[in-house]
Design a protein around this motif. Structure first.
Motif, PDB file in Angstrom:
ATOM      1  N   VAL A  34       0.826  -1.241  -0.069  1.00 43.91           N
ATOM      2  CA  VAL A  34      -0.038  -0.118   0.065  1.00 43.91           C
ATOM      3  C   VAL A  34       0.674   1.176  -0.011  1.00 43.91           C
ATOM      4  O   VAL A  34       1.712   1.454   0.657  1.00 43.91           O
ATOM      5  N   ASP A  38      -3.108   5.897  -2.504  1.00 46.73           N
ATOM      6  CA  ASP A  38      -3.879   4.545  -3.067  1.00 46.73           C
ATOM      7  C   ASP A  38      -5.270   4.759  -2.774  1.00 46.73           C
ATOM      8  O   ASP A  38      -5.416   5.089  -1.399  1.00 46.73           O
ATOM      9  N   TYR A  39      -6.099   4.177  -3.298  1.00 44.63           N
ATOM     10  CA  TYR A  39      -7.519   4.226  -2.829  1.00 44.63           C
ATOM     11  C   TYR A  39      -7.674   2.782  -2.263  1.00 44.63           C
ATOM     12  O   TYR A  39      -7.511   1.962  -2.894  1.00 44.63           O
ATOM     13  N   VAL A  40      -8.358   2.685  -1.027  1.00 42.50           N
ATOM     14  CA  VAL A  40      -8.600   1.586  -0.281  1.00 42.50           C
ATOM     15  C   VAL A  40      -9.996   1.484   0.352  1.00 42.50           C
ATOM     16  O   VAL A  40     -10.666   2.622   0.544  1.00 42.50           O
ATOM     17  N   ASP A  41     -10.363   0.253   0.248  1.00 42.14           N
ATOM     18  CA  ASP A  41     -11.556  -0.031   0.948  1.00 42.14           C
ATOM     19  C   ASP A  41     -11.406  -0.430   2.248  1.00 42.14           C
ATOM     20  O   ASP A  41     -10.580  -1.317   2.573  1.00 42.14           O
ATOM     21  N   THR A  61     -14.822   3.810   1.304  1.00 40.08           N
ATOM     22  CA  THR A  61     -13.499   3.956   0.592  1.00 40.08           C
ATOM     23  C   THR A  61     -12.908   5.219   0.841  1.00 40.08           C
ATOM     24  O   THR A  61     -13.374   6.202   1.317  1.00 40.08           O
ATOM     25  N   VAL A  64      -5.118   6.793   1.140  1.00 38.18           N
ATOM     26  CA  VAL A  64      -4.226   6.308   2.321  1.00 38.18           C
ATOM     27  C   VAL A  64      -3.281   7.634   2.350  1.00 38.18           C
ATOM     28  O   VAL A  64      -2.697   8.374   1.201  1.00 38.18           O
ATOM     29  N   VAL A  74      -5.933   6.656   6.667  1.00 32.90           N
ATOM     30  CA  VAL A  74      -6.895   6.590   5.760  1.00 32.90           C
ATOM     31  C   VAL A  74      -7.763   7.895   5.664  1.00 32.90           C
ATOM     32  O   VAL A  74      -8.154   8.112   6.985  1.00 32.90           O
ATOM     33  N   VAL A  96      -8.263  -3.729   5.683  1.00 34.74           N
ATOM     34  CA  VAL A  96      -7.969  -2.789   4.408  1.00 34.74           C
ATOM     35  C   VAL A  96      -7.811  -3.614   3.195  1.00 34.74           C
ATOM     36  O   VAL A  96      -7.330  -4.692   3.337  1.00 34.74           O
ATOM     37  N   ARG A  97      -8.579  -3.206   2.141  1.00 33.21           N
ATOM     38  CA  ARG A  97      -8.324  -3.933   0.675  1.00 33.21           C
ATOM     39  C   ARG A  97      -8.168  -2.959  -0.396  1.00 33.21           C
ATOM     40  O   ARG A  97      -8.613  -1.776  -0.243  1.00 33.21           O
ATOM     41  N   LYS A  98      -7.379  -3.264  -1.224  1.00 40.75           N
ATOM     42  CA  LYS A  98      -7.288  -2.206  -2.506  1.00 40.75           C
ATOM     43  C   LYS A  98      -8.527  -2.013  -3.048  1.00 40.75           C
ATOM     44  O   LYS A  98      -9.287  -3.119  -3.285  1.00 40.75           O
ATOM     45  N   SER A  99      -8.838  -0.737  -3.363  1.00 38.76           N
ATOM     46  CA  SER A  99      -9.890  -0.394  -3.817  1.00 38.76           C
ATOM     47  C   SER A  99     -10.071  -0.679  -5.470  1.00 38.76           C
ATOM     48  O   SER A  99      -9.020  -0.259  -6.194  1.00 38.76           O
TER      49      SER A  99
END
Length: 162
Positions: A34, A38-41, A61, A64, A74, A96-99
């Protein structure tokens, strides 16, 4: 029963693992790279209590802004009394997950660049704007029946059967 307002109140299904998805977290989750920007969910993993976000942020969403050893910072928007406030929260990497929210935009950008390059070579004008779904083209129905005669149906007049 008294009404409870705990931190995890009303999260019976939200903070529960799906059927046959129980067990330890995969190592790939910990090794996920990460970067800032970056966009993360944010998806709270109920099997890890440390660094779990508040239930409001579950499914949100954000972007970071900080990366530390075991957590990420976030930026998330929150509606408070009719105004949107940018909240900065730190969440452990397990939650956290990558969006995928930027995937369609980036693919469209690549396609537009290719179309522009093709237009430069051919010298033709190209429209890069997204178009709404257009109405379907009109068409005529084939002839009705084998003899091709159209049958007109008339309504029957009302008759009282008393």
């Amino acid at each position: 029963m008294p009404h409870s307002f705990g931190v995890r109140a009303r999260t019976r299904h939200m903070f529960a693992k799906k059927f046959r998805q129980h067990g330890p977290i995969h190592l790939s989750q910990y090794l996920m790279s990460v970067k800032v920007g970056d966009y993360v969910d944010i998806f709270a993993d109920p099997s890890v209590h440390k660094g779990m976000p508040h239930k409001f942020y579950h499914g949100r969403t954000g972007i970071v802004f900080n990366v530390s050893k075991s957590a990420v910072g976030v930026r998330v928007n929150k509606l408070v009394n009719g105004r949107i406030i940018e909240k900065r929260i730190h969440v452990r990497i397990e939650h956290v997950r990558k969006s995928k929210c930027q995937k369609e935009i980036l693919s469209r950008k690549v396609a537009n660049e290719a179309a522009k390059e093709e237009a430069r070579k051919t010298g033709k004008q190209v429209n890069l704007k997204r178009q709404p779904v257009q109405p379907k083209a009109g068409y005529y129905l084939p002839k009705a029946g084998s003899d091709g005669v159209i049958t007109t149906i008339q309504p029957l007049p009302f008759s009282d059967l008393v």
